[in-house]
Motif scaffolding. Structure first.
Motif, PDB file in Angstrom:
ATOM      1  N   HIS A  23       0.784  -1.236   0.000  1.00 20.77           N
ATOM      2  CA  HIS A  23       0.000   0.000   0.000  1.00 20.77           C
ATOM      3  C   HIS A  23       0.817   1.289   0.000  1.00 20.77           C
ATOM      4  N   PHE A  24       2.104   1.198   0.318  1.00 17.04           N
ATOM      5  CA  PHE A  24       2.922   2.407   0.423  1.00 17.04           C
ATOM      6  C   PHE A  24       4.185   2.263  -0.428  1.00 17.04           C
ATOM      7  N   PRO A  25       4.684   3.374  -0.954  1.00 20.74           N
ATOM      8  CA  PRO A  25       5.912   3.312  -1.763  1.00 20.74           C
ATOM      9  C   PRO A  25       7.114   2.936  -0.901  1.00 20.74           C
ATOM     10  N   ARG A  26       8.086   2.341  -1.537  1.00 19.71           N
ATOM     11  CA  ARG A  26       9.317   1.968  -0.843  1.00 19.71           C
ATOM     12  C   ARG A  26      10.099   3.247  -0.538  1.00 19.71           C
ATOM     13  N   PRO A  27      10.501   3.448   0.717  1.00 23.05           N
ATOM     14  CA  PRO A  27      11.265   4.659   1.057  1.00 23.05           C
ATOM     15  C   PRO A  27      12.712   4.557   0.575  1.00 23.05           C
ATOM     16  N   ARG A  28      13.374   5.705   0.500  1.00 26.33           N
ATOM     17  CA  ARG A  28      14.786   5.710   0.111  1.00 26.33           C
ATOM     18  C   ARG A  28      15.634   4.955   1.118  1.00 26.33           C
ATOM     19  N   HIS A  29      15.296   5.100   2.383  1.00 35.38           N
ATOM     20  CA  HIS A  29      16.039   4.444   3.461  1.00 35.38           C
ATOM     21  C   HIS A  29      15.052   3.637   4.293  1.00 35.38           C
ATOM     22  N   GLY A  30      15.473   2.490   4.757  1.00 33.55           N
ATOM     23  CA  GLY A  30      14.634   1.698   5.631  1.00 33.55           C
ATOM     24  C   GLY A  30      13.710   0.767   4.862  1.00 33.55           C
ATOM     25  N   ASP A  31      12.797   0.188   5.610  1.00 30.40           N
ATOM     26  CA  ASP A  31      11.882  -0.808   5.078  1.00 30.40           C
ATOM     27  C   ASP A  31      10.512  -0.594   5.723  1.00 30.40           C
ATOM     28  N   VAL A  32       9.468  -0.490   4.917  1.00 25.40           N
ATOM     29  CA  VAL A  32       8.126  -0.214   5.460  1.00 25.40           C
ATOM     30  C   VAL A  32       7.618  -1.353   6.333  1.00 25.40           C
ATOM     31  N   VAL A  33       8.050  -2.574   6.077  1.00 30.06           N
ATOM     32  CA  VAL A  33       7.589  -3.707   6.886  1.00 30.06           C
ATOM     33  C   VAL A  33       8.294  -3.713   8.236  1.00 30.06           C
ATOM     34  N   HIS A  34       9.600  -3.554   8.230  1.00 33.06           N
ATOM     35  CA  HIS A  34      10.372  -3.614   9.469  1.00 33.06           C
ATOM     36  C   HIS A  34      10.316  -2.306  10.259  1.00 33.06           C
ATOM     37  N   ASP A  35      10.492  -1.183   9.579  1.00 33.62           N
ATOM     38  CA  ASP A  35      10.570   0.112  10.253  1.00 33.62           C
ATOM     39  C   ASP A  35       9.224   0.802  10.412  1.00 33.62           C
ATOM     40  N   GLY A  36       8.320   0.567   9.485  1.00 32.84           N
ATOM     41  CA  GLY A  36       7.024   1.224   9.527  1.00 32.84           C
ATOM     42  C   GLY A  36       6.897   2.292   8.453  1.00 32.84           C
ATOM     43  N   VAL A  37       5.834   3.063   8.555  1.00 30.50           N
ATOM     44  CA  VAL A  37       5.500   4.074   7.556  1.00 30.50           C
ATOM     45  C   VAL A  37       5.434   5.435   8.252  1.00 30.50           C
ATOM     46  N   ALA A  38       6.015   6.439   7.628  1.00 32.18           N
ATOM     47  CA  ALA A  38       6.028   7.790   8.194  1.00 32.18           C
ATOM     48  C   ALA A  38       4.655   8.449   8.061  1.00 32.18           C
ATOM     49  N   ALA A  39       4.373   9.372   8.967  1.00 37.52           N
ATOM     50  CA  ALA A  39       3.075  10.051   9.007  1.00 37.52           C
ATOM     51  C   ALA A  39       2.778  10.801   7.712  1.00 37.52           C
ATOM     52  N   ASP A  40       3.785  11.435   7.102  1.00 34.14           N
ATOM     53  CA  ASP A  40       3.525  12.191   5.882  1.00 34.14           C
ATOM     54  C   ASP A  40       3.114  11.277   4.730  1.00 34.14           C
ATOM     55  N   VAL A  41       3.619  10.053   4.720  1.00 33.77           N
ATOM     56  CA  VAL A  41       3.240   9.094   3.679  1.00 33.77           C
ATOM     57  C   VAL A  41       1.797   8.633   3.904  1.00 33.77           C
ATOM     58  N   VAL A  42       1.432   8.414   5.154  1.00 33.21           N
ATOM     59  CA  VAL A  42       0.045   8.051   5.482  1.00 33.21           C
ATOM     60  C   VAL A  42      -0.880   9.207   5.118  1.00 33.21           C
ATOM     61  N   ALA A  43      -0.467  10.420   5.436  1.00 28.07           N
ATOM     62  CA  ALA A  43      -1.288  11.599   5.125  1.00 28.07           C
ATOM     63  C   ALA A  43      -1.540  11.702   3.626  1.00 28.07           C
ATOM     64  N   ALA A  44      -0.507  11.476   2.823  1.00 29.48           N
ATOM     65  CA  ALA A  44      -0.668  11.545   1.367  1.00 29.48           C
ATOM     66  C   ALA A  44      -1.649  10.493   0.874  1.00 29.48           C
ATOM     67  N   LYS A  45      -1.571   9.290   1.422  1.00 27.28           N
ATOM     68  CA  LYS A  45      -2.479   8.220   0.999  1.00 27.28           C
ATOM     69  C   LYS A  45      -3.917   8.533   1.423  1.00 27.28           C
ATOM     70  N   LEU A  46      -4.086   9.110   2.609  1.00 26.56           N
ATOM     71  CA  LEU A  46      -5.428   9.494   3.077  1.00 26.56           C
ATOM     72  C   LEU A  46      -5.968  10.714   2.335  1.00 26.56           C
ATOM     73  N   GLY A  47      -5.069  11.535   1.788  1.00 25.36           N
ATOM     74  CA  GLY A  47      -5.486  12.782   1.147  1.00 25.36           C
ATOM     75  C   GLY A  47      -5.812  13.872   2.140  1.00 25.36           C
ATOM     76  N   VAL A  48      -5.077  13.862   3.268  1.00 28.24           N
ATOM     77  CA  VAL A  48      -5.294  14.853   4.330  1.00 28.24           C
ATOM     78  C   VAL A  48      -3.961  15.511   4.677  1.00 28.24           C
ATOM     79  N   CYS A  49      -4.014  16.581   5.459  1.00 36.00           N
ATOM     80  CA  CYS A  49      -2.780  17.208   5.902  1.00 36.00           C
ATOM     81  C   CYS A  49      -2.105  16.325   6.954  1.00 36.00           C
TER      82      CYS A  49
END
Length: 95
Positions: A23-49
């Protein structure tokens, strides 16, 4: 936890974080499965600030459904599968 009103957005976040690599793009650093997803990426997917996403994520982390991991200036979120399973068992038992 029961006092928190249900929110379609929070349910979406929990569902997306079940399979973050899907559901989320691969970050430049880290791993979304192991490290998690940053709030700004979640915000973009939700379409909210970001503040709106931050409040949803903080609430979910506050009740223990998400784990927050601080790396530098960013906080990454991932599901706490053990806590989610525990809550599911409580509801199955008719709590």
């Amino acid at each position: 936890m029961l006092r928190i009103p249900a929110s379609e957005r929070r349910l979406d976040i929990l569902e997306w974080l079940k399979e973050p690599a899907r559901h989320f793009p691969r970050p430049r650093h880290g791993d979304v499965v192991h490290d998690g997803v940053a709030a700004d990426v979640v915000a973009a997917k939700l379409g909210v600030c970001r503040r709106v996403a931050d409040s949803h994520l903080a609430l979910l982390a506050g009740v223990g459904l998400l784990r927050a991991k601080r790396v530098g200036r960013r906080t990454y979120y991932r599901r706490d599968e053990m806590r989610i399973a525990e809550v599911a068992r409580m509801f199955e038992k008719g709590w």
